[in-house]
Design a protein around this motif. Structure first.
Motif, PDB file in Angstrom:
ATOM      1  N   LEU A   1      -1.361  27.136  79.304  1.00  9.87           N
ATOM      2  CA  LEU A   1      -2.013  25.997  79.929  1.00  9.87           C
ATOM      3  C   LEU A   1      -3.258  25.610  79.147  1.00  9.87           C
ATOM      4  O   LEU A   1      -4.041  26.471  78.752  1.00  9.87           O
ATOM      5  CB  LEU A   1      -2.399  26.338  81.366  1.00  9.87           C
TER       6      LEU A   1
ATOM      7  N   MET B   1       4.089  18.102  88.031  1.00 11.69           N
ATOM      8  CA  MET B   1       4.068  19.327  87.252  1.00 11.69           C
ATOM      9  C   MET B   1       4.380  20.509  88.163  1.00 11.69           C
ATOM     10  O   MET B   1       3.836  20.613  89.259  1.00 11.69           O
ATOM     11  CB  MET B   1       2.700  19.544  86.610  1.00 11.69           C
TER      12      MET B   1
ATOM     13  N   ASP C   1      -4.992  21.205  81.762  1.00  7.62           N
ATOM     14  CA  ASP C   1      -4.009  21.652  82.757  1.00  7.62           C
ATOM     15  C   ASP C   1      -4.693  22.431  83.885  1.00  7.62           C
ATOM     16  O   ASP C   1      -4.409  22.221  85.068  1.00  7.62           O
ATOM     17  CB  ASP C   1      -2.949  22.540  82.111  1.00  7.62           C
ATOM     18  N   TRP C   2      -5.587  23.331  83.510  1.00  6.33           N
ATOM     19  CA  TRP C   2      -6.279  24.129  84.520  1.00  6.33           C
ATOM     20  C   TRP C   2      -7.144  23.253  85.418  1.00  6.33           C
ATOM     21  O   TRP C   2      -7.201  23.464  86.637  1.00  6.33           O
ATOM     22  CB  TRP C   2      -7.136  25.209  83.852  1.00  6.33           C
TER      23      TRP C   2
ATOM     24  N   THR D   1       1.173  20.036  92.334  1.00  5.57           N
ATOM     25  CA  THR D   1       1.398  21.310  91.642  1.00  5.57           C
ATOM     26  C   THR D   1       2.112  22.269  92.570  1.00  5.57           C
ATOM     27  O   THR D   1       1.713  22.428  93.728  1.00  5.57           O
ATOM     28  CB  THR D   1       0.056  21.948  91.212  1.00  5.57           C
TER      29      THR D   1
ATOM     30  N   SER E   1       4.301  24.639  88.082  1.00  8.11           N
ATOM     31  CA  SER E   1       3.849  25.810  87.343  1.00  8.11           C
ATOM     32  C   SER E   1       4.488  27.053  87.941  1.00  8.11           C
ATOM     33  O   SER E   1       4.371  27.295  89.135  1.00  8.11           O
ATOM     34  CB  SER E   1       2.328  25.943  87.431  1.00  8.11           C
TER      35      SER E   1
ATOM     36  N   ASP F   1      -6.542  20.201  86.203  1.00  4.81           N
ATOM     37  CA  ASP F   1      -5.620  19.489  87.094  1.00  4.81           C
ATOM     38  C   ASP F   1      -5.190  20.383  88.253  1.00  4.81           C
ATOM     39  O   ASP F   1      -5.120  19.943  89.412  1.00  4.81           O
ATOM     40  CB  ASP F   1      -4.389  19.014  86.326  1.00  4.81           C
TER      41      ASP F   1
ATOM     42  N   ARG G   1       7.506  24.407  83.858  1.00  6.43           N
ATOM     43  CA  ARG G   1       6.757  25.010  82.767  1.00  6.43           C
ATOM     44  C   ARG G   1       6.643  26.498  83.066  1.00  6.43           C
ATOM     45  O   ARG G   1       6.040  26.894  84.070  1.00  6.43           O
ATOM     46  CB  ARG G   1       5.367  24.377  82.657  1.00  6.43           C
TER      47      ARG G   1
END
Length: 356
Positions: A4, A225, A8-9, A196, A227, A11, A248
């Motif tokens: 990430l 997204m 990304d973090w 997320t 995760s 977000d 991802r």
């Protein structure tokens, strides 16, 4: 393995703050003797019930029972088996402290909701029941950081007929869960609004994982997204899952979760929980609540309140609970659960007064 980026973090943390991040817990989150918890439970059931179980489908984790009566006898043992399990307190505490507004589990255990109670956090717990359902939409409050929802998608160990034990249960569960107005509206809304999804304890070549992924992709925006933990060993399946569901894979799930916890801590986002070293009286009360021993929790609360300004409040709360239990058989089950939840909230709040 991808990593990430700082963006990304940011977000993910923003989605947690904005109540747009959902934590999903799968059957492989906890291990017993090197095996996933759900596998351990089912193997124990199989070994202990040779006269009731005709066959165990190890790959999917389902039984073939000799009779309907056999199924009932086996289902009643599930709750007892879970009593012998000591869950991973570290990850449970982190789950309670990271301010998720919604935690969805594919397991029938109550470890997560018990952890919320042990650490003094008000929340709501509900589960999906595919037969004889009385957990209707309107009884579920909107999930929020202030009042998070823990939802068991595959039933509860405390309700025998909610468990998914054989293919018949799977069929009925799918038929009901995927039908119109089946899952609570406020739960569905939280799914649709999420940006997320964080998965813990999933094997993505299993039927339940791909069912859940399909469910999420059908009920949300495709650009979301997602995760999750680690990639699959089978390259073709791995490529399919990544392309179909825009996943991802982020390496070891616990490494990822540990870093997420640390970043939330650095941003001062973590929830305040009961400090077990600071006030043993409050901790004892919360443990009783977590174990479902509301009578004992109220007794301890009254003892802690003796001679203090809030003693009358504790006495009134105990009387309120006694009345609720006396009228239980005459009360709509939804009203009873609402009343019980409010009493538990009051116990959690009042237990703070027990600390000097």
């Amino acid at each position: 393995m991808p990593t990430l980026t700082p963006t990304d973090w940011l977000d993910i943390l923003d989605d947690i703050r904005d109540q747009k991040a959902v934590l999903l817990i799968g059957p492989e989150m906890m291990q017993v003797n090197g095996k996933p918890l759900n596998q351990h439970i089912r193997e124990q059931l199989h070994a202990r019930n040779p006269d009731d179980i005709a066959f165990y489908y190890d790959r999917d984790g389902f039984f073939l029972f000799n009779s309907p009566e056999s199924k009932v006898r086996v289902a009643r043992q599930v709750k007892r088996l879970y009593r012998d399990i000591t869950p991973d307190e570290t990850i449970l505490r982190r789950i309670t402290e990271i301010p998720f507004h919604l935690v969805v589990s594919l397991n029938p255990d109550t470890f997560v909701t018990e952890a919320f109670y042990r650490h003094g956090i008000k929340h709501r717990f509900h589960y999906f029941q595919h037969r004889h359902r009385d957990n209707e939409n309107e009884e579920i409050e909107k999930p929020s950081k202030a009042l998070p929802l823990v939802y068991n998608l595959f039933g509860s160990k405390d309700q025998d007929d909610s468990l998914v034990l054989d293919y018949d249960d799977v069929y009925k569960m799918l038929q009901s869960a995927l039908g119109t107005s089946s899952l609570p509206n406020k739960l569905m809304r939280s799914f649709r609004e999420a940006g997320t999804y964080i998965f813990l304890g999933f094997q993505f070549d299993k039927w339940y994982s791909q069912l859940l992924l399909k469910f999420l992709s059908d009920n949300g925006r495709s650009e979301k997204m997602i995760s999750i933990d680690k990639s699959l060993n089978d390259i073709q399946t791995n490529d399919f899952v990544m392309q179909q569901f825009r996943i991802r894979f982020m390496g070891d799930q616990f490494d990822f979760f540990t870093e997420l916890y640390q970043r939330c801590s650095d941003e001062k986002m973590l929830r305040n929980t009961t400090n077990s070293a600071a006030c043993p009286e409050a901790v004892d009360i919360l443990k009783r609540v977590a174990m479902g021993e509301i009578d004992n929790a109220l007794d301890l609360l009254r003892q802690a309140a003796s001679g203090k300004p809030w003693e009358n409040d504790a006495i009134q709360l105990q009387a309120r609970y006694a009345l609720l239990e006396r009228e239980k058989d005459k009360t709509d089950s939804r009203d009873y659960r609402t009343g019980l939840a409010q009493i538990i909230d009051a116990i959690l709040e009042m237990s703070k007064n027990a600390c000097p």
